[in-house]
Design a protein around this motif. Structure first.
Motif, PDB file in Angstrom:
ATOM      1  N   GLY A  93       0.799  -1.227   0.000  1.00 23.98           N
ATOM      2  CA  GLY A  93       0.000   0.000   0.000  1.00 23.98           C
ATOM      3  C   GLY A  93       0.830   1.274   0.000  1.00 23.98           C
ATOM      4  O   GLY A  93       0.276   2.367   0.061  1.00 23.98           O
ATOM      5  N   GLU A  94       2.131   1.146  -0.064  1.00 18.75           N
ATOM      6  CA  GLU A  94       3.004   2.317  -0.037  1.00 18.75           C
ATOM      7  C   GLU A  94       2.800   3.166  -1.295  1.00 18.75           C
ATOM      8  O   GLU A  94       2.624   2.640  -2.388  1.00 18.75           O
ATOM      9  CB  GLU A  94       4.461   1.866   0.029  1.00 18.75           C
ATOM     10  N   VAL A  95       2.823   4.478  -1.121  1.00 23.59           N
ATOM     11  CA  VAL A  95       2.735   5.403  -2.238  1.00 23.59           C
ATOM     12  C   VAL A  95       4.063   6.148  -2.312  1.00 23.59           C
ATOM     13  O   VAL A  95       4.505   6.741  -1.328  1.00 23.59           O
ATOM     14  CB  VAL A  95       1.571   6.408  -2.047  1.00 23.59           C
ATOM     15  N   THR A  96       4.710   6.083  -3.481  1.00 29.56           N
ATOM     16  CA  THR A  96       5.973   6.802  -3.659  1.00 29.56           C
ATOM     17  C   THR A  96       5.739   8.003  -4.556  1.00 29.56           C
ATOM     18  O   THR A  96       4.911   7.959  -5.464  1.00 29.56           O
ATOM     19  CB  THR A  96       7.056   5.887  -4.264  1.00 29.56           C
ATOM     20  N   ARG A  97       6.462   9.064  -4.294  1.00 31.11           N
ATOM     21  CA  ARG A  97       6.332  10.284  -5.088  1.00 31.11           C
ATOM     22  C   ARG A  97       7.236  10.206  -6.312  1.00 31.11           C
ATOM     23  O   ARG A  97       8.317   9.637  -6.268  1.00 31.11           O
ATOM     24  CB  ARG A  97       6.702  11.503  -4.254  1.00 31.11           C
ATOM     25  N   THR A  98       6.756  10.798  -7.399  1.00 32.86           N
ATOM     26  CA  THR A  98       7.498  10.855  -8.652  1.00 32.86           C
ATOM     27  C   THR A  98       7.392  12.266  -9.193  1.00 32.86           C
ATOM     28  O   THR A  98       6.355  12.914  -9.053  1.00 32.86           O
ATOM     29  CB  THR A  98       6.912   9.870  -9.683  1.00 32.86           C
ATOM     30  N   THR A  99       8.463  12.740  -9.819  1.00 36.31           N
ATOM     31  CA  THR A  99       8.420  14.058 -10.446  1.00 36.31           C
ATOM     32  C   THR A  99       9.161  13.999 -11.774  1.00 36.31           C
ATOM     33  O   THR A  99       9.991  13.123 -11.996  1.00 36.31           O
ATOM     34  CB  THR A  99       9.015  15.146  -9.537  1.00 36.31           C
ATOM     35  N   LEU A 100       8.842  14.933 -12.649  1.00 32.53           N
ATOM     36  CA  LEU A 100       9.441  14.975 -13.970  1.00 32.53           C
ATOM     37  C   LEU A 100       9.891  16.400 -14.257  1.00 32.53           C
ATOM     38  O   LEU A 100       9.131  17.345 -14.072  1.00 32.53           O
ATOM     39  CB  LEU A 100       8.415  14.524 -15.024  1.00 32.53           C
ATOM     40  N   LEU A 101      11.130  16.529 -14.713  1.00 30.17           N
ATOM     41  CA  LEU A 101      11.695  17.823 -15.085  1.00 30.17           C
ATOM     42  C   LEU A 101      11.900  17.815 -16.591  1.00 30.17           C
ATOM     43  O   LEU A 101      12.456  16.866 -17.136  1.00 30.17           O
ATOM     44  CB  LEU A 101      13.041  18.031 -14.374  1.00 30.17           C
ATOM     45  N   LYS A 102      11.427  18.845 -17.272  1.00 32.97           N
ATOM     46  CA  LYS A 102      11.587  18.956 -18.716  1.00 32.97           C
ATOM     47  C   LYS A 102      12.380  20.222 -19.023  1.00 32.97           C
ATOM     48  O   LYS A 102      12.076  21.293 -18.495  1.00 32.97           O
ATOM     49  CB  LYS A 102      10.232  19.021 -19.411  1.00 32.97           C
TER      50      LYS A 102
END
Length: 172
Positions: free
Chosen positions: A63-72
């Motif tokens: 049930g863990e939620v991990t954060r993700t981000t994207l740099l363009k």
């Protein structure tokens, strides 16, 4: 290995299905504790969109939620093979030392090692009054003389940033 897993998944697709990917290169790395990383990539001259994705490392808990981000970022790579006079990006370096040639994988992990030298870029962009000023750059489009050395003159003008703007103080 993540790259091997991607290759295995691609091979499992039907052979008659044409796959086109929207990227030229993909690399997976583990980010060190201070969060800084650098990588080299080799592309032909042209305009590109560079994407850097960062995903929080999973602990594996259910049930863990991990954060993700994207740099363009837009990336423009000039054509340095043309005969017109051009200069590369200027690197303000803390240190420059001799280094052996690298293979492709080593070069990707060490983007500031080239032409027989290893450059440690200045992360703060500052240097001490008593220290050395190390600038690294290449000049392209210069024709060699009969002695096989380019006939180039480089002048430096130094400015100090102040509250009123930049103020000239010296040149060499």
């Amino acid at each position: 290995d993540k790259n091997e897993a991607i290759e295995a998944a691609l091979k499992s697709w039907k052979k008659d299905k044409k796959i086109e990917f929207p990227w030229d290169d993909i690399q997976f790395i583990e980010v060190v504790n201070d969060g800084r990383f650098s990588r080299a990539l080799s592309v032909a001259p042209g305009d590109y969109e560079l994407y850097v994705g960062v995903k929080e490392k999973s602990t594996g808990k259910k049930g863990e939620v991990t954060r993700t981000t994207l740099l363009k970022r837009d990336l423009s790579v000039p054509d340095f093979t043309k005969p017109e006079l051009k200069i590369s990006s200027v690197i303000l370096a803390d240190n420059v030392e001799a280094a052996p040639p690298l293979d492709m994988d080593e070069q990707r992990a060490n983007p500031y090692s080239f032409a027989g030298m290893k450059v440690a870029p200045s992360l703060e962009g500052k240097f001490k009054k008593t220290g050395e000023l190390n600038l690294v750059f290449w000049i392209y489009g210069v024709s060699p003389t009969s002695m096989q050395k380019p006939d180039v003159q480089v002048e430096y003008s130094f400015h100090r940033k102040t509250a009123e703007g930049e103020k000239y103080f010296n040149k060499t």
